[in-house]
Design a protein around this motif. Structure first.
Motif, short mmCIF file in Angstrom:
data_model
loop_
_atom_site.label_atom_id
_atom_site.label_comp_id
_atom_site.label_asym_id
_atom_site.label_seq_id
_atom_site.Cartn_x
_atom_site.Cartn_y
_atom_site.Cartn_z
N LEU A 53 0.85 -1.19 0.00
CA LEU A 53 0.00 0.00 0.00
C LEU A 53 0.88 1.24 0.00
N GLN A 74 -0.78 5.10 -11.29
CA GLN A 74 -1.77 4.25 -11.95
C GLN A 74 -1.29 3.79 -13.32
N GLU A 79 -2.33 -1.88 -10.56
CA GLU A 79 -2.83 -2.69 -9.44
C GLU A 79 -2.41 -2.12 -8.08
N GLN A 80 -1.58 -1.09 -8.07
CA GLN A 80 -1.06 -0.53 -6.82
C GLN A 80 -2.18 0.11 -6.00
N LYS A 81 -2.30 -0.31 -4.74
CA LYS A 81 -3.31 0.27 -3.85
C LYS A 81 -2.75 1.55 -3.23
N HIS A 103 -7.96 3.93 -3.01
CA HIS A 103 -8.57 2.89 -2.20
C HIS A 103 -9.01 3.35 -0.81
N ALA A 122 -8.53 -0.79 2.83
CA ALA A 122 -7.92 -0.69 1.49
C ALA A 122 -7.27 -2.00 1.08
N MET A 123 -6.58 -2.65 1.99
CA MET A 123 -5.89 -3.89 1.63
C MET A 123 -6.87 -5.03 1.42
N GLN A 125 -9.62 -4.72 -0.21
CA GLN A 125 -10.30 -4.50 -1.50
C GLN A 125 -9.67 -5.34 -2.60
#
Length: 125
Positions: A53, A74, A79-81, A103, A122-123, A125
């Motif tokens: 994250l 992005q 895929e980076q939160k 997120h 967030a993690m 999700q």
């Protein structure tokens, strides 16, 4: 449950005191933490390392602000939160980032519970 399991987080904030405070809180919550002070540095790190994250300040004076940083992250790592950390003055930019897919959101000043809960959500999700 607010505590982490040693996940790797990156804190991006141009203010040293905020980086130190956030890092200290996250370490107490059992996360591994790296920090950087510019969006460009965050982008370079994401290209070399995996982070579970990223916690991203919206208002940064030097270089990219949080929204620009998020948009660049992005592109490089879709895929980076990312969780945005923001004070009152930059709520509109944070809202724009939400529309682009961040997120989570943590409002400054935050409590241990605020940031811990936002990270867990967030993690998941």
């Amino acid at each position: 449950r607010l505590r982490g399991n040693g996940e790797m987080l990156l804190v991006v904030d141009d203010e040293e005191d905020q980086r130190r405070l956030t890092s200290s809180v996250l370490t107490r919550l059992n996360y591994r933490v790296e920090t950087c002070n510019r969006g460009q540095d965050a982008l370079a790190r994401v290209k070399e390392h995996h982070y579970d994250l990223i916690l991203l300040d919206m208002m940064m004076e030097e270089g990219w602000d949080g929204l620009r940083t998020f948009m660049e992250l992005q592109k490089a790592a879709p895929e980076q939160k990312v969780v945005v950390i923001s004070g009152y003055a930059d709520v509109e930019r944070a809202r724009e980032a939400f529309e682009l897919g961040v997120h989570g959101f943590v409002k400054k000043p935050f409590t241990l519970e605020d940031i811990g809960r936002s990270i867990r959500v967030a993690m998941a999700q």
